[in-house]
Scaffold this motif. Structure first.
Motif, mmCIF file in Angstrom:
data_model
loop_
_atom_site.group_PDB
_atom_site.id
_atom_site.type_symbol
_atom_site.label_atom_id
_atom_site.label_comp_id
_atom_site.label_asym_id
_atom_site.label_seq_id
_atom_site.Cartn_x
_atom_site.Cartn_y
_atom_site.Cartn_z
ATOM 1 N N PRO A 56 3.318 -2.499 9.054
ATOM 2 C CA PRO A 56 3.672 -2.674 7.649
ATOM 3 C C PRO A 56 2.995 -3.871 6.997
ATOM 4 O O PRO A 56 2.785 -3.896 5.787
ATOM 5 C CB PRO A 56 5.197 -2.848 7.671
ATOM 6 C CG PRO A 56 5.604 -2.952 9.082
ATOM 7 C CD PRO A 56 4.483 -2.469 9.945
ATOM 8 N N ASN A 57 2.636 -4.885 7.788
ATOM 9 C CA ASN A 57 1.946 -6.048 7.228
ATOM 10 C C ASN A 57 0.539 -5.705 6.760
ATOM 11 O O ASN A 57 -0.028 -6.390 5.917
ATOM 12 C CB ASN A 57 1.877 -7.177 8.271
ATOM 13 C CG ASN A 57 3.248 -7.733 8.601
ATOM 14 O OD1 ASN A 57 4.077 -7.907 7.716
ATOM 15 N ND2 ASN A 57 3.497 -7.988 9.873
ATOM 16 N N SER A 58 -0.035 -4.641 7.330
ATOM 17 C CA SER A 58 -1.389 -4.230 6.968
ATOM 18 C C SER A 58 -1.416 -2.927 6.181
ATOM 19 O O SER A 58 -2.483 -2.470 5.782
ATOM 20 C CB SER A 58 -2.236 -4.053 8.249
ATOM 21 O OG SER A 58 -2.202 -5.209 9.042
ATOM 22 N N ASN A 59 -0.251 -2.337 5.967
ATOM 23 C CA ASN A 59 -0.148 -1.061 5.271
ATOM 24 C C ASN A 59 0.898 -1.197 4.168
ATOM 25 O O ASN A 59 2.095 -1.007 4.396
ATOM 26 C CB ASN A 59 0.252 0.042 6.265
ATOM 27 C CG ASN A 59 0.290 1.422 5.647
ATOM 28 O OD1 ASN A 59 0.475 1.578 4.446
ATOM 29 N ND2 ASN A 59 0.131 2.447 6.473
ATOM 30 N N ARG B 103 4.970 -0.614 4.135
ATOM 31 C CA ARG B 103 5.875 -1.738 3.875
ATOM 32 C C ARG B 103 6.840 -1.392 2.746
ATOM 33 O O ARG B 103 8.034 -1.692 2.816
ATOM 34 C CB ARG B 103 5.057 -2.980 3.522
ATOM 35 C CG ARG B 103 5.923 -4.228 3.272
ATOM 36 C CD ARG B 103 5.077 -5.479 3.227
ATOM 37 N NE ARG B 103 4.107 -5.439 2.143
ATOM 38 C CZ ARG B 103 2.984 -6.165 2.113
ATOM 39 N NH1 ARG B 103 2.685 -6.967 3.127
ATOM 40 N NH2 ARG B 103 2.163 -6.094 1.073
ATOM 41 N N ALA B 104 6.325 -0.748 1.700
ATOM 42 C CA ALA B 104 7.187 -0.354 0.582
ATOM 43 C C ALA B 104 8.203 0.696 1.014
ATOM 44 O O ALA B 104 9.357 0.674 0.585
ATOM 45 C CB ALA B 104 6.341 0.173 -0.569
ATOM 46 N N ARG C 101 1.669 -5.158 -6.063
ATOM 47 C CA ARG C 101 2.498 -4.758 -4.918
ATOM 48 C C ARG C 101 2.212 -5.634 -3.707
ATOM 49 O O ARG C 101 3.133 -6.124 -3.043
ATOM 50 C CB ARG C 101 2.215 -3.295 -4.581
ATOM 51 C CG ARG C 101 2.906 -2.773 -3.315
ATOM 52 C CD ARG C 101 2.258 -1.474 -2.861
ATOM 53 N NE ARG C 101 0.859 -1.678 -2.512
ATOM 54 C CZ ARG C 101 -0.025 -0.681 -2.330
ATOM 55 N NH1 ARG C 101 0.364 0.562 -2.490
ATOM 56 N NH2 ARG C 101 -1.275 -0.946 -1.999
ATOM 57 N N ASP C 102 0.937 -5.856 -3.421
ATOM 58 C CA ASP C 102 0.570 -6.636 -2.235
ATOM 59 C C ASP C 102 0.976 -8.099 -2.388
ATOM 60 O O ASP C 102 1.508 -8.712 -1.452
ATOM 61 C CB ASP C 102 -0.940 -6.539 -1.978
ATOM 62 C CG ASP C 102 -1.374 -5.133 -1.606
ATOM 63 O OD1 ASP C 102 -0.492 -4.269 -1.440
ATOM 64 O OD2 ASP C 102 -2.595 -4.894 -1.497
ATOM 65 N N ALA C 103 0.733 -8.666 -3.580
ATOM 66 C CA ALA C 103 1.051 -10.077 -3.789
ATOM 67 C C ALA C 103 2.551 -10.331 -3.706
ATOM 68 O O ALA C 103 3.005 -11.276 -3.043
ATOM 69 C CB ALA C 103 0.512 -10.529 -5.146
ATOM 70 N N GLY D 38 4.743 -8.292 -2.320
ATOM 71 C CA GLY D 38 5.180 -7.935 -0.976
ATOM 72 C C GLY D 38 4.962 -9.083 -0.006
ATOM 73 O O GLY D 38 5.798 -9.362 0.859
ATOM 74 N N ASP D 39 3.830 -9.774 -0.150
ATOM 75 C CA ASP D 39 3.562 -10.941 0.704
ATOM 76 C C ASP D 39 4.566 -12.054 0.433
ATOM 77 O O ASP D 39 4.997 -12.760 1.349
ATOM 78 C CB ASP D 39 2.140 -11.467 0.456
ATOM 79 C CG ASP D 39 1.069 -10.540 1.005
ATOM 80 O OD1 ASP D 39 1.401 -9.704 1.872
ATOM 81 O OD2 ASP D 39 -0.090 -10.651 0.572
ATOM 82 N N ALA D 40 4.953 -12.203 -0.848
ATOM 83 C CA ALA D 40 5.873 -13.283 -1.220
ATOM 84 C C ALA D 40 7.309 -12.987 -0.802
ATOM 85 O O ALA D 40 8.032 -13.888 -0.375
ATOM 86 C CB ALA D 40 5.807 -13.523 -2.728
ATOM 87 N N TYR D 41 7.716 -11.710 -0.915
ATOM 88 C CA TYR D 41 9.126 -11.384 -0.707
ATOM 89 C C TYR D 41 9.375 -10.380 0.414
ATOM 90 O O TYR D 41 10.495 -9.930 0.613
ATOM 91 C CB TYR D 41 9.725 -10.871 -2.016
ATOM 92 C CG TYR D 41 9.625 -11.894 -3.117
ATOM 93 C CD1 TYR D 41 10.320 -13.091 -3.046
ATOM 94 C CD2 TYR D 41 8.794 -11.675 -4.221
ATOM 95 C CE1 TYR D 41 10.218 -14.045 -4.044
ATOM 96 C CE2 TYR D 41 8.678 -12.624 -5.227
ATOM 97 C CZ TYR D 41 9.387 -13.805 -5.135
ATOM 98 O OH TYR D 41 9.278 -14.748 -6.118
ATOM 99 N N GLY D 42 8.322 -10.010 1.134
ATOM 100 C CA GLY D 42 8.472 -9.166 2.311
ATOM 101 C C GLY D 42 9.017 -7.787 2.008
ATOM 102 O O GLY D 42 8.796 -7.240 0.933
ATOM 103 N N ASP D 43 9.740 -7.240 2.987
ATOM 104 C CA ASP D 43 10.183 -5.857 2.865
ATOM 105 C C ASP D 43 11.411 -5.709 1.969
ATOM 106 O O ASP D 43 12.024 -4.652 1.930
ATOM 107 C CB ASP D 43 10.452 -5.247 4.249
ATOM 108 C CG ASP D 43 11.495 -6.018 5.035
ATOM 109 O OD1 ASP D 43 12.230 -6.796 4.416
ATOM 110 O OD2 ASP D 43 11.559 -5.846 6.255
#
Length: 248
Positions: free
Chosen positions: A43-46, A50-51, A184-186, A188-193
């Motif tokens: 999920p860290n790379s997809n 992750r969503a 989404r990526d930014a 997602g990186d900040a707030y995770g799953d």
């Protein structure tokens, strides 16, 4: 006797809620499987995976169900191939409806979606027949617990988001279609799953509906959402608070 009847009604409602929850979990599991197969299984790379996992956790889907879906996608023994399909048509009162599905049998799903439209006073159209009435945009949703409005808003704007609103217990960030992946990526990186991210269809204009049409629309949407293959239903109807109160 009244107490017994009340107990039966409560159990019936609980049973219906449990069935609805199980169906929702099955649809999320299908999205996890498709996401895991479509990219890297991490999920860290997809971001799509992750969503999907974020949506699962937001829906309180048990960890075992999530892990089972991942194993099914990566185990190699599952040869089911799901296709992403969009259906468009007109519902009761001239409302426009878009249906998104993940299916392993296009003919079956098309037949069932067409039957649902016909049963409730609608007509299934060709692809593109109503999509022009909607904006196809990105939506990233977080629980408000992730941080303050100003903090999340600043991160969203820096990533290229168009807007952010506070709705009930969530922050909803909207993006253009082109900007969706970056936002989404930014975030997602900040707030995770904790993030739920997907593309949605937002109506440009809405159709006001009377009580009779509203009832028909709700029945159509309920029937479509009850279909195992259907992931999302979007429509451009508007129903007043007064009518909603009468419909319960």
């Amino acid at each position: 006797m009244a107490g017994h009847s009340q107990f039966k009604n409560i159990m019936h409602r609980k049973g219906a809620q449990d069935a609805k929850r199980a169906k929702m979990f099955a649809k999320i599991a299908r999205e996890i499987i498709v996401s895991a197969k479509s990219g890297l299984p991490d999920p860290n790379s997809n971001p799509r995976l992750r969503a999907a996992i974020g949506a699962a956790r937001a829906a309180n889907m048990p960890r075992d169900n999530i892990e089972r879906a991942m194993k099914k996608a990566l185990g190699g023994d599952d040869t089911t191939n799901f296709e992403e399909v969009r259906y468009e048509g007109y519902g009761p009162g001239g409302t426009a409806v878009i249906v998104e599905a993940l299916t392993d049998n296009r003919n079956r799903t098309a037949s069932e979606v067409r039957a649902a439209f016909s049963k409730h006073g609608g007509n299934l159209g060709e692809t593109g027949s109503v999509a022009f009435m909607f904006d196809h945009i990105g939506l990233v949703r977080f629980p408000k617990a992730v941080g303050s409005f100003d903090e999340v808003f600043e991160k969203a704007v820096e990533a290229g988001a168009d807007n952010m609103e506070e709705i009930d217990d969530t922050f909803e960030v909207t993006t253009s279609l082109d900007g969706f992946a970056a936002v989404r990526d930014a975030l997602g990186d900040a707030y995770g799953d904790q993030a739920e991210a997907k593309l949605i269809w937002r109506p440009m204009n809405t159709v006001d509906c009377n009580e009779e049409i509203a009832q028909k629309i709700f029945k159509l949407v309920d029937l479509l959402e009850d279909n195992d293959d259907v992931q999302n239903v979007y429509a451009n109807f508007e129903i007043s608070d007064e009518i909603m109160a009468r419909l319960g």
